[in-house]
Enzyme design. Structure first.
Site, PDB file in Angstrom:
ATOM      1  N   HIS A 193      22.627  45.235  36.109  1.00  0.00           N
ATOM      2  CA  HIS A 193      23.759  44.310  36.013  1.00  0.00           C
ATOM      3  C   HIS A 193      23.498  43.281  34.916  1.00  0.00           C
ATOM      4  O   HIS A 193      24.375  43.012  34.085  1.00  0.00           O
ATOM      5  CB  HIS A 193      23.962  43.613  37.359  1.00  0.00           C
ATOM      6  CG  HIS A 193      24.955  42.498  37.335  1.00  0.00           C
ATOM      7  ND1 HIS A 193      26.268  42.646  37.729  1.00  0.00           N
ATOM      8  CD2 HIS A 193      24.843  41.198  36.972  1.00  0.00           C
ATOM      9  CE1 HIS A 193      26.906  41.507  37.597  1.00  0.00           C
ATOM     10  NE2 HIS A 193      26.062  40.605  37.140  1.00  0.00           N
ATOM     11  N   GLU A 194      22.301  42.713  34.892  1.00  0.00           N
ATOM     12  CA  GLU A 194      21.988  41.695  33.893  1.00  0.00           C
ATOM     13  C   GLU A 194      21.913  42.301  32.489  1.00  0.00           C
ATOM     14  O   GLU A 194      22.345  41.684  31.511  1.00  0.00           O
ATOM     15  CB  GLU A 194      20.665  40.999  34.250  1.00  0.00           C
ATOM     16  CG  GLU A 194      20.666  40.280  35.589  1.00  0.00           C
ATOM     17  CD  GLU A 194      21.805  39.294  35.746  1.00  0.00           C
ATOM     18  OE1 GLU A 194      22.303  38.779  34.725  1.00  0.00           O
ATOM     19  OE2 GLU A 194      22.226  39.045  36.889  1.00  0.00           O
ATOM     20  N   GLU A 245      31.931  39.590  35.421  1.00  0.00           N
ATOM     21  CA  GLU A 245      31.104  40.048  36.535  1.00  0.00           C
ATOM     22  C   GLU A 245      31.514  41.455  36.976  1.00  0.00           C
ATOM     23  O   GLU A 245      30.667  42.307  37.251  1.00  0.00           O
ATOM     24  CB  GLU A 245      31.198  39.071  37.711  1.00  0.00           C
ATOM     25  CG  GLU A 245      30.502  37.745  37.486  1.00  0.00           C
ATOM     26  CD  GLU A 245      29.030  37.913  37.168  1.00  0.00           C
ATOM     27  OE1 GLU A 245      28.332  38.637  37.907  1.00  0.00           O
ATOM     28  OE2 GLU A 245      28.582  37.336  36.161  1.00  0.00           O
TER      29      GLU A 245
END
Length: 277
Positions: free
Chosen positions: A130-131, A199
């Site tokens: 995700h990062e 996100e």
């Protein structure tokens, strides 16, 4: 869809800024406010990464003192075609993580001790993915641009009473007061919406990078649950949007959905569920 939504909101922020400058009627005030905001965000763009890492007492690690974490990140960066970012561990028990840096070559990924203690290896991999997706999509740059425009609108609002109107069209005090309240509010809402859109995109990128949406679903559920019971030391509203889970989870005020920097965890889990089919 989320990419289009993000850029549409960025255009909306820009148009809002231009329109507000016209309503104030003073071009000088608009230029001064924008230059100040741009200068502040230029500094933040180049130095905010070191500042935020220092703020959270992040400790640099490598393959010698964090071999498991390093191996996961190395595997994912090879898969994503990204250079290896700098790695940090934050000595905090709230499970959380964030990425920072202005480009691929200056990127960093930081995870808390709480995250490493809570999640299994697959879930840690999903969080790291995700990062890395944030890094791959240049989300730090987009966030900086959004902050620049939103900050400029806020400064225009502060200068509105001084620069409002001109000789041929004096400003209406009631309209100016309303604009001073509503315009920064509108800019903040758009900025938060941009953050939420990124996100969703990072979640999708992580699912595709690992090939296992369920890993991130499980990790997000654990992170959200534990973050509600463990406060993050030195948590700062200015950096809350950077984390995979809002460090203020469980402490939102009224109108929380309007000013939320993150989608709800359930929304994110539901979006990830759709990627399984």
């Amino acid at each position: 869809m989320e990419q289009f939504k993000t850029y549409a909101l960025m255009v909306g922020l820009t148009l809002l800024f231009i329109w507000f400058g016209g309503m104030i009627g003073g071009r000088a005030g608009m230029i001064i406010a924008f230059l100040i905001a741009a200068g502040m965000n230029f500094y933040a763009y180049y130095y905010s990464d070191t500042q935020v890492l220092k703020h959270y007492h992040a400790i640099p690690v490598d393959q010698n003192n964090a071999p498991g974490l390093h191996e996961i990140v190395s595997r994912l960066t090879n898969r994503a075609g990204l250079p290896m970012p700098a790695l940090y561990i934050i000595p905090d028990q709230q499970p959380n993580a964030f990425a920072t840096g202005r480009n691929y070559e200056n990127a960093a990924v930081a995870v808390t001790e709480g995250l490493l203690n809570l999640l299994d290896e697959n879930e840690v991999e999903a969080v790291i993915a995700h990062e890395l997706s944030h890094i791959k999509h240049y989300d730090m740059l987009i966030g900086t641009v959004a902050a620049t425009i939103a900050g400029a609108i806020g400064m225009l609002a502060n200068f509105g009473m001084f620069f409002g109107g001109d000789r041929d069209r004096p400003a209406n005090p009631l309209i100016m007061i309303a604009l001073m309240i509503l315009m920064p509010l509108a800019a903040t809402i758009i900025q938060m919406t941009v953050s939420r859109s990124r996100e969703f995109m990072a979640d999708e990128g992580a699912a595709r990078m690992t090939g296992h949406p369920e890993w991130l679903q499980s990790g997000l559920a654990k992170l959200d649950n534990y973050a509600r019971g463990i406060a993050m030391h030195d948590a700062d509203p200015q950096t809350a949007h950077m984390f995979i889970i809002n460090p203020f989870t469980g402490k939102d005020f009224s109108l929380q959905n309007l000013f939320r920097t993150h989608p709800t965890t359930q929304e994110r889990i539901n979006r990830l569920e759709q990627l399984k089919y």
